[in-house]
Design an enzyme around this catalytic site. Sequence first.
Site, PDB file in Angstrom:
ATOM      1  N   ALA A  37       0.832  -1.205   0.000  1.00  0.00           N
ATOM      2  CA  ALA A  37       0.000   0.000   0.000  1.00  0.00           C
ATOM      3  C   ALA A  37       0.867   1.255   0.000  1.00  0.00           C
ATOM      4  O   ALA A  37       0.612   2.217  -0.731  1.00  0.00           O
ATOM      5  CB  ALA A  37      -0.916   0.001   1.215  1.00  0.00           C
ATOM      6  N   TYR A  39       3.906   1.445  -1.087  1.00  0.00           N
ATOM      7  CA  TYR A  39       4.543   1.508  -2.398  1.00  0.00           C
ATOM      8  C   TYR A  39       3.579   2.138  -3.407  1.00  0.00           C
ATOM      9  O   TYR A  39       3.949   3.026  -4.173  1.00  0.00           O
ATOM     10  CB  TYR A  39       4.957   0.097  -2.836  1.00  0.00           C
ATOM     11  CG  TYR A  39       5.583   0.050  -4.203  1.00  0.00           C
ATOM     12  CD1 TYR A  39       6.950   0.238  -4.362  1.00  0.00           C
ATOM     13  CD2 TYR A  39       4.809  -0.182  -5.341  1.00  0.00           C
ATOM     14  CE1 TYR A  39       7.540   0.208  -5.614  1.00  0.00           C
ATOM     15  CE2 TYR A  39       5.381  -0.211  -6.604  1.00  0.00           C
ATOM     16  CZ  TYR A  39       6.749  -0.017  -6.734  1.00  0.00           C
ATOM     17  OH  TYR A  39       7.312  -0.044  -7.976  1.00  0.00           O
ATOM     18  N   SER A  85      26.966 -20.155 -27.383  1.00  0.00           N
ATOM     19  CA  SER A  85      26.321 -21.171 -26.553  1.00  0.00           C
ATOM     20  C   SER A  85      27.421 -21.917 -25.804  1.00  0.00           C
ATOM     21  O   SER A  85      28.597 -21.606 -25.937  1.00  0.00           O
ATOM     22  CB  SER A  85      25.472 -22.103 -27.404  1.00  0.00           C
ATOM     23  OG  SER A  85      26.306 -22.773 -28.303  1.00  0.00           O
ATOM     24  N   GLU A 118      27.987 -21.334 -11.195  1.00  0.00           N
ATOM     25  CA  GLU A 118      26.644 -20.916 -10.772  1.00  0.00           C
ATOM     26  C   GLU A 118      25.624 -21.820 -11.463  1.00  0.00           C
ATOM     27  O   GLU A 118      25.964 -22.570 -12.378  1.00  0.00           O
ATOM     28  CB  GLU A 118      26.399 -19.444 -11.096  1.00  0.00           C
ATOM     29  CG  GLU A 118      26.392 -19.124 -12.568  1.00  0.00           C
ATOM     30  CD  GLU A 118      26.087 -17.648 -12.826  1.00  0.00           C
ATOM     31  OE1 GLU A 118      25.215 -17.097 -12.157  1.00  0.00           O
ATOM     32  OE2 GLU A 118      26.725 -17.074 -13.721  1.00  0.00           O
ATOM     33  N   LYS A 120      22.775 -23.242 -13.903  1.00  0.00           N
ATOM     34  CA  LYS A 120      22.364 -22.966 -15.281  1.00  0.00           C
ATOM     35  C   LYS A 120      20.847 -22.809 -15.285  1.00  0.00           C
ATOM     36  O   LYS A 120      20.114 -23.774 -15.052  1.00  0.00           O
ATOM     37  CB  LYS A 120      22.792 -24.100 -16.204  1.00  0.00           C
ATOM     38  CG  LYS A 120      22.468 -23.821 -17.666  1.00  0.00           C
ATOM     39  CD  LYS A 120      23.161 -24.821 -18.581  1.00  0.00           C
ATOM     40  CE  LYS A 120      23.058 -24.444 -20.046  1.00  0.00           C
ATOM     41  NZ  LYS A 120      21.689 -24.359 -20.550  1.00  0.00           N
ATOM     42  N   ASP A 122      17.087 -22.281 -16.474  1.00  0.00           N
ATOM     43  CA  ASP A 122      16.354 -22.806 -17.617  1.00  0.00           C
ATOM     44  C   ASP A 122      15.319 -21.768 -18.049  1.00  0.00           C
ATOM     45  O   ASP A 122      14.165 -21.806 -17.631  1.00  0.00           O
ATOM     46  CB  ASP A 122      15.681 -24.121 -17.213  1.00  0.00           C
ATOM     47  CG  ASP A 122      15.498 -25.023 -18.407  1.00  0.00           C
ATOM     48  OD1 ASP A 122      15.923 -24.631 -19.507  1.00  0.00           O
ATOM     49  OD2 ASP A 122      14.922 -26.108 -18.246  1.00  0.00           O
ATOM     50  N   TYR A 230      24.139 -12.823 -15.582  1.00  0.00           N
ATOM     51  CA  TYR A 230      25.300 -13.711 -15.391  1.00  0.00           C
ATOM     52  C   TYR A 230      26.542 -13.296 -16.169  1.00  0.00           C
ATOM     53  O   TYR A 230      27.547 -13.975 -16.118  1.00  0.00           O
ATOM     54  CB  TYR A 230      24.942 -15.166 -15.681  1.00  0.00           C
ATOM     55  CG  TYR A 230      24.340 -15.460 -17.044  1.00  0.00           C
ATOM     56  CD1 TYR A 230      25.048 -15.212 -18.220  1.00  0.00           C
ATOM     57  CD2 TYR A 230      23.060 -16.009 -17.133  1.00  0.00           C
ATOM     58  CE1 TYR A 230      24.496 -15.485 -19.452  1.00  0.00           C
ATOM     59  CE2 TYR A 230      22.498 -16.297 -18.371  1.00  0.00           C
ATOM     60  CZ  TYR A 230      23.227 -16.020 -19.525  1.00  0.00           C
ATOM     61  OH  TYR A 230      22.669 -16.300 -20.744  1.00  0.00           O
ATOM     62  N   LYS A 318      25.574 -30.591 -17.133  1.00  0.00           N
ATOM     63  CA  LYS A 318      24.117 -30.731 -17.019  1.00  0.00           C
ATOM     64  C   LYS A 318      23.721 -31.783 -15.980  1.00  0.00           C
ATOM     65  O   LYS A 318      24.440 -32.755 -15.766  1.00  0.00           O
ATOM     66  CB  LYS A 318      23.549 -31.163 -18.377  1.00  0.00           C
ATOM     67  CG  LYS A 318      23.934 -30.233 -19.506  1.00  0.00           C
ATOM     68  CD  LYS A 318      22.876 -29.223 -19.794  1.00  0.00           C
ATOM     69  CE  LYS A 318      21.739 -29.887 -20.531  1.00  0.00           C
ATOM     70  NZ  LYS A 318      20.809 -28.921 -21.101  1.00  0.00           N
ATOM     71  N   CYS A 412     -15.909 -50.501  -9.065  1.00  0.00           N
ATOM     72  CA  CYS A 412     -14.572 -50.527  -8.458  1.00  0.00           C
ATOM     73  C   CYS A 412     -13.803 -51.751  -8.969  1.00  0.00           C
ATOM     74  O   CYS A 412     -14.307 -52.870  -8.908  1.00  0.00           O
ATOM     75  CB  CYS A 412     -14.704 -50.568  -6.945  1.00  0.00           C
ATOM     76  SG  CYS A 412     -13.134 -50.813  -6.109  1.00  0.00           S
ATOM     77  N   CYS A 415     -13.466 -54.213  -5.754  1.00  0.00           N
ATOM     78  CA  CYS A 415     -14.569 -54.901  -5.074  1.00  0.00           C
ATOM     79  C   CYS A 415     -15.842 -54.956  -5.918  1.00  0.00           C
ATOM     80  O   CYS A 415     -16.819 -55.584  -5.520  1.00  0.00           O
ATOM     81  CB  CYS A 415     -14.872 -54.237  -3.728  1.00  0.00           C
ATOM     82  SG  CYS A 415     -15.663 -52.633  -3.890  1.00  0.00           S
ATOM     83  N   CYS A 430     -15.084 -45.183  -4.870  1.00  0.00           N
ATOM     84  CA  CYS A 430     -15.734 -46.479  -4.700  1.00  0.00           C
ATOM     85  C   CYS A 430     -16.722 -46.338  -3.542  1.00  0.00           C
ATOM     86  O   CYS A 430     -16.386 -45.785  -2.499  1.00  0.00           O
ATOM     87  CB  CYS A 430     -14.682 -47.529  -4.361  1.00  0.00           C
ATOM     88  SG  CYS A 430     -15.399 -49.043  -3.718  1.00  0.00           S
ATOM     89  N   CYS A 435     -14.772 -52.549   0.584  1.00  0.00           N
ATOM     90  CA  CYS A 435     -13.783 -52.695  -0.489  1.00  0.00           C
ATOM     91  C   CYS A 435     -12.410 -53.007   0.120  1.00  0.00           C
ATOM     92  O   CYS A 435     -11.898 -52.226   0.927  1.00  0.00           O
ATOM     93  CB  CYS A 435     -13.716 -51.400  -1.302  1.00  0.00           C
ATOM     94  SG  CYS A 435     -12.436 -51.462  -2.574  1.00  0.00           S
TER      95      CYS A 435
HETATM   96  S1  IVH Z   1      27.070 -18.041 -19.497  1.00  0.00           S
HETATM   97  C1  IVH Z   1      29.537 -18.137 -23.481  1.00  0.00           C
HETATM   98  N1  IVH Z   1      25.656 -18.579 -17.360  1.00  0.00           N
HETATM   99  O1  IVH Z   1      22.957 -21.243 -21.387  1.00  0.00           O
HETATM  100  C2  IVH Z   1      28.818 -18.431 -22.247  1.00  0.00           C
HETATM  101  N2  IVH Z   1      24.732 -19.088 -19.480  1.00  0.00           N
HETATM  102  O2  IVH Z   1      24.346 -22.616 -23.790  1.00  0.00           O
HETATM  103  C3  IVH Z   1      27.677 -17.568 -22.006  1.00  0.00           C
HETATM  104  N3  IVH Z   1      22.481 -20.041 -19.375  1.00  0.00           N
HETATM  105  O3  IVH Z   1      21.695 -19.465 -23.940  1.00  0.00           O
HETATM  106  C4  IVH Z   1      26.651 -18.146 -21.174  1.00  0.00           C
HETATM  107  N4  IVH Z   1      22.285 -20.010 -17.203  1.00  0.00           N
HETATM  108  O4  IVH Z   1      20.968 -18.581 -21.746  1.00  0.00           O
HETATM  109  C5  IVH Z   1      25.704 -18.616 -18.697  1.00  0.00           C
HETATM  110  N5  IVH Z   1      24.504 -19.006 -15.398  1.00  0.00           N
HETATM  111  C6  IVH Z   1      24.556 -19.018 -16.727  1.00  0.00           C
HETATM  112  C7  IVH Z   1      23.501 -19.515 -17.501  1.00  0.00           C
HETATM  113  C8  IVH Z   1      23.625 -19.535 -18.893  1.00  0.00           C
HETATM  114  C9  IVH Z   1      21.697 -20.320 -18.330  1.00  0.00           C
HETATM  115  C10 IVH Z   1      22.131 -20.302 -20.792  1.00  0.00           C
HETATM  116  C11 IVH Z   1      22.247 -19.099 -21.641  1.00  0.00           C
HETATM  117  C12 IVH Z   1      22.689 -19.582 -22.990  1.00  0.00           C
HETATM  118  C13 IVH Z   1      22.972 -21.011 -22.765  1.00  0.00           C
HETATM  119  C14 IVH Z   1      24.337 -21.332 -23.298  1.00  0.00           C
END
Ligand code: IVH
Length: 670
Positions: A37, A39, A85, A118, A120, A122, A230, A318, A412, A415, A430, A435
């Site tokens: 509130a 805020y 990636s 750290e 990963k 999703d 990140y 992974k 059932c 039974c 049931c 039963c």
């Molecule tokens: S670092 C060159 N840190 O993973 C490295 N990526 O396959 C740059 N992702 O599409 C990525 N968590 O979206 C990094 N803690 C994290 C991450 C992360 C998820 C994803 C990112 C990217 C994919 C890379």
Amino acid sequence: MKKPDEKIIKRVKELRDKINYHNYLYYVLDNPEISDAEYDRLFDELLNLEKQYPELITPDSPTQRVGAPPLEEFKTVRHAIPMLSLNKANTEAEFLDFHRRVKELSGLSDREINYVVEPKFDGLAVELLYQEGILTIGSTRGDGITGEDVTLNLRTIKSIPLKLMTDNPPSIIEVRGEVIMNKDDFEKLNRERLQHGEQLFANPRNAAAGSVRQLDPNITAKRPLRMFAYGTGRVEGIQLRNQWECIHYLKDVGFRISEYVKLCYSSEDVIAYYEEISSIRDDLPYEIDGIVIKVNDFEIQHRLGELSRSPRWAIAWKFPPQQETTKIRDIIVSVGRTGALTPVAVLDPVRVGGVEVSRATLHNEDEIIKKDIRIGDTVIIQRAGDVIPEVVKVITSKRTGNEKIFRMPDTCPICGSKVERPPGEAIHRCTGMDCPARIKESLAHFVSKGAMEVDGLGKKYLEQMVDKGLIKDPADIYFLKKEDLMKLDRMGDKLAENLLSAIEKSKKPSLTNLIYALGIRNVGYHLAGVLAKTFGSIENLAKQEIEDLLSVHEIGPVVAESIYNFFRNPRNINILNKLRQGGVVLPREEITTGERPLEGKTFVLTGALDSFTRDEARRLIEEKGGRVSSSVSKKTDYVVVGKDPGSKYNKALQLGITILNEDQFKELIK
Ligand code: IVH
């Protein structure tokens, strides 16, 4: 138009700073200092002033996150530095291979290489361009070279600062991170979509990605999205020397970063970290699918360089997937203690997250219809932690036309009694009071911990007893003789005697345990305690009218009705009489003023305790009037921390909640 005076200009700036700060506390640190509130009052005041003096509106004003009109299409954005990636490791050996390559290529020794690790996340990767500290362009990763311009959408995400929290911003900084949706927000969103007849999202990642790639930013604004930063792309005007410094700089200027980033000094450290994060994975509020390991030093990163699409200085290790594809061989129906029929998919066995799975719950008929699940379908199944595996979705493209539609049975399967689906309920039940499936389940409940606590009387024995006609209801247990027990498979003299003495010992239950043991629908252990305390005896409880039950604080109409009906059923009264005849003492308890020193206190349990199981600890807390919750919030009074605690422990530390170790907990409940 009125010209704003100095005072107004100052106030507008003050309001913006305040709102940004409280935004940061709320959305980045999860630790608000003012009420919603309050805020809203600040926000409304700013809106008002900006309406009177539009010339004061700036793009980085917190009022400017929403309200942009829908787009026809997204423009494309070329990333100044490609968003690469990551190569993947699935096993420890593959991680060690990576580590070996890093050492070889850099010419450095074990001790000279540090990694920042750290989770990963999703979700969906994005890049945010800040010029002179102001967010100007936000884009998706796309194919890594060009992405989509989703600036207006990303501006609606409150954990993304519109302006960096520094008086001295770099001329250019591109911040990279992942947009995610929390698991519970995802569930809620899907429930709402179901109600509105909209298509469901398959998982939080799809929900996050779908929400960011919306042409109408007003829709994105309504989606509960968050971003974890990140890393960086192009940076001009400051020098960041390594990943550790980089991530903490991002934190300092207002981004949310993972609370689990860690600097590792050896490959052993990384392996231990992987184990640690695996163990808390299911407790995290968002989905992660592994850990990311990055060489800390930027100079060494540079030396290692890149392959065409992925760097040599980082890898994603992974977790084993928690979703798998398999086939439904059959759908069977199991019957529970309350007579509820649950459809269960019999699967071609698959390993999911390290465990072999051959059954998945289909919950109820509506769920089967909603997901259009048929016998013979190829499906994606999912398991998380101790939760029963479930079917996420059908892969309809794999249909052959030979799949069979499943219907809940009219009778059932155990039974043969009629099955009913009470109006307004999703569950088929049931109706057969005799039963065997119901009886077996309710017997298992009757003797369990927190109920009559008959040690050693497991489900296998109970099933045989029912099948051999030795018992028909819980009270029959108290009439068993040694020669009856000797008729059971794998039963010996000594074992039979032990069982008889365990049965004997169970004849003096507490009132709470007895009420819980009766298995009244909707009455769990906590409520049993409330009833015991309020009514003092079974006899007294049995005579209460619905209105009397409703006057108890924690009892609503559904529960009141099930308690009322239970004691109006001659069969249950007969069981109570038989229990008495069998020697069970129907206890009396002092009304209202039992020792409930923990009344009103909320506990969260995390990690393994030496002296109790989770259920036992919960019961001890509830016996003393406390409550146990599954997640830590500001309302939590105590977090009890055992071995290998999960993320709840960190959350408790963050929120400054009293933490009890096992000894302190024992002391408290003594
Ligand atoms: S670092 C060159 N840190 O993973 C490295 N990526 O396959 C740059 N992702 O599409 C990525 N968590 O979206 C990094 N803690 C994290 C991450 C992360 C998820 C994803 C990112 C990217 C994919 C890379």
